[in-house]
Design an enzyme around this catalytic site. Structure first.
Site, PDB file in Angstrom:
ATOM      1  N   CYS A  74     116.805  21.376  26.914  1.00  0.00           N
ATOM      2  CA  CYS A  74     115.970  22.204  26.048  1.00  0.00           C
ATOM      3  C   CYS A  74     114.569  22.244  26.647  1.00  0.00           C
ATOM      4  CB  CYS A  74     115.933  21.588  24.654  1.00  0.00           C
ATOM      5  SG  CYS A  74     114.807  22.426  23.524  1.00  0.00           S
ATOM      6  N   CYS A 189     114.653  29.196  28.329  1.00  0.00           N
ATOM      7  CA  CYS A 189     115.232  28.622  27.111  1.00  0.00           C
ATOM      8  C   CYS A 189     116.724  28.567  27.396  1.00  0.00           C
ATOM      9  CB  CYS A 189     114.946  29.498  25.904  1.00  0.00           C
ATOM     10  SG  CYS A 189     115.901  29.031  24.442  1.00  0.00           S
TER      11      CYS A 189
HETATM   12  N1  DGL Z   1     117.267  25.860  23.705  1.00  0.00           N
HETATM   13  C1  DGL Z   1     115.909  25.572  23.498  1.00  0.00           C
HETATM   14  C2  DGL Z   1     115.083  25.707  24.794  1.00  0.00           C
HETATM   15  O1  DGL Z   1     115.584  25.613  25.887  1.00  0.00           O
HETATM   16  C3  DGL Z   1     115.134  26.144  22.331  1.00  0.00           C
HETATM   17  C4  DGL Z   1     115.717  26.910  21.221  1.00  0.00           C
HETATM   18  C5  DGL Z   1     114.984  26.650  19.902  1.00  0.00           C
HETATM   19  O2  DGL Z   1     115.362  25.683  19.260  1.00  0.00           O
HETATM   20  O3  DGL Z   1     114.026  27.378  19.551  1.00  0.00           O
HETATM   21  O4  DGL Z   1     113.883  25.854  24.719  1.00  0.00           O
END
Ligand code: DGL
Length: 284
Positions: A74, A189
C-alpha cells in the site's frame, strides 16, 4: 530449512496486485494476505491517525501470523508508516510499496510523467522527495484520485464500474504541452492495476502504465535470500507449491461468494478473523 511465511498487507484488495507477483516468484511460501477493510479507504486518513491504525493492526496480524517478512502493499501506508513499523517490530523485515517515480523518469522520452495515487500519497513529503531526487528533470503531474480505489474494490466485488467514472479519474494524468505529451503514468496505488484494462481502453492516447509489483516481488526474493534458514524458491527444488494462503479481513466479515471466488483464483481462502474495528474517536 523452514518454509518462509510472508504477510502481505493493504487497506483492501489492491495489495493482491503485489501479492500475485510475490506468489509467482516464491510459490513455495506460506502466505497470509490481510486487508484492513474496516479502515478502508486509507487515502483520506489524517497522517497521525493512519500511523496509529496501521501499527495497531499490524500488532495483531504479526502476533497471529508470525511472519518472516511483511510486505506493506500500500503506497498510502508505506510513504508514511514504514519507519514506525520498523521501530515497532525491530526483528521483522518490511518491504514497502512506494511510487515508481524513478523508473518512470528514466524511461520517459517526453519527460512528462504523471503519478496517479490516493490524495494521501500525493500529499506526502516522501513522494515530493522522490520527485526531487529522481525526476527533477521532468514535468511531473501529481493526480490524487478520490474515487479510484473504491471503484477498484467495487470491481473486485463483482459490481459494474462505469467507463465514465474511470475516465473522469484518469483524465488529469494526460497533459499536452506544445508538441510533447505525457508518456508514463505511475500506478502509485496498488488498487489501480486491478483496473488496468479499462485504463488502457479509456486513455486519450497510449502511455506506459508503470506498476511496481514485479520490482517489489524481486525485492522480497532478495531480502528472503539473505536468510539461510529459510527455503526460498530456487533454493530447494523439492519444495512443492503450498496449499491456499489465508485471506484475513479486519472487519471480521466473510467475503461474499463473488469475492471468495476471485480470492480463490489468487490462491487465497478467507479465514475467520476477530474484528478489528476502527476506534470511532479517531477522526479521519
Ligand atoms: N491500495 C492503497 C495504496 O496503494 C490505497 C487505497 C486506499 O485505501 O485508499 O495506496
Amino acid at each position: 530449512m523452514q518454509t518462509p511465511r510472508i504477510l502481505v498487507f493493504d487497506s483492501g484488495l489492491g495489495g493482491l496486485t503485489v501479492f500475485r507477483e510475490i506468489a509467482k516468484a516464491i510459490p513455495d511460501a506460506d502466505f497470509a494476505y490481510a486487508a484492513d477493510d474496516a479502515g478502508f479507504p486509507y487515502g483520506a486518513w489524517a497522517a497521525d491517525n493512519l500511523v496509529w491504525r496501521v501499527v495497531a493492526v499490524m500488532r495483531r496480524l504479526v502476533a497471529e501470523t508470525s511472519p518472516d517478512l511483511a510486505v506493506i502493499a500500500c503506497n498510502t501506508a508505506s510513504t508514511l508508516v514504514l519507519p514506525h513499523l520498523r521501530a515497532a517490530f525491530p526483528h521483522l523485515p518490511f518491504v514497502g510499496t512506494v511510487p515508481a517515480i524513478k523508473p518512470a523518469a528514466e524511461r520517459s522520452r517526453s519527460k512528462m510523467i504523471s503519478v496517479l495515487a490516493t490524495p494521501g500519497t500525493v500529499a506526502r513529503d516522501y513522494t515530493r522527495d522522490l520527485i526531487a531526487a529522481f525526476a527533477a528533470h521532468c514535468s511531473v503531474r501529481l493526480v490524487g484520485s478520490e474515487n479510484l480505489a473504491r471503484l477498484a474494490e467495487d470491481f473486485m466485488h463483482g459490481a459494474a464500474v462505469a467507463d465514465e467514472a474511470i475516465a473522469r479519474e484518469i483524465a488529469p494524468c494526460f497533459v499536452r504541452d506544445a508538441d510533447a505529451r505525457t508518456d508514463k503514468v505511475v500506478l502509485a496505488c496498488t488498487h489501480y492495476p486491478l483496473l488496468l484494462a479499462q485504463f488502457e481502453r479509456l486513455a486519450p492516447w497510449p502511455v506506459e502504465w508503470i506498476d511496481p509489483a514485479p520490482a517489489i516481488a524481486r525485492r522480497v526474493v532478495q531480502v528472503l535470500g539473505d536468510r539461510t534458514d529459510l527455503a526460498c524458491s530456487g533454493a530447494r527444488r523439492d519444495v512443492r507449491p503450498k496449499g491456499p494462503g489465508h485471506a484475513i479481513f479486519t472487519s471480521g466479515a466473510r467475503p461474499a461468494p463473488a469475492l471468495a471466488r476471485i480470492l480463490h483464483t489468487f490462491g487465497l481462502n478467507a479465514v475467520d478473523c476477530a474484528p478489528m474495528p476502527v476506534d470511532r474517536q479517531a477522526a479521519r
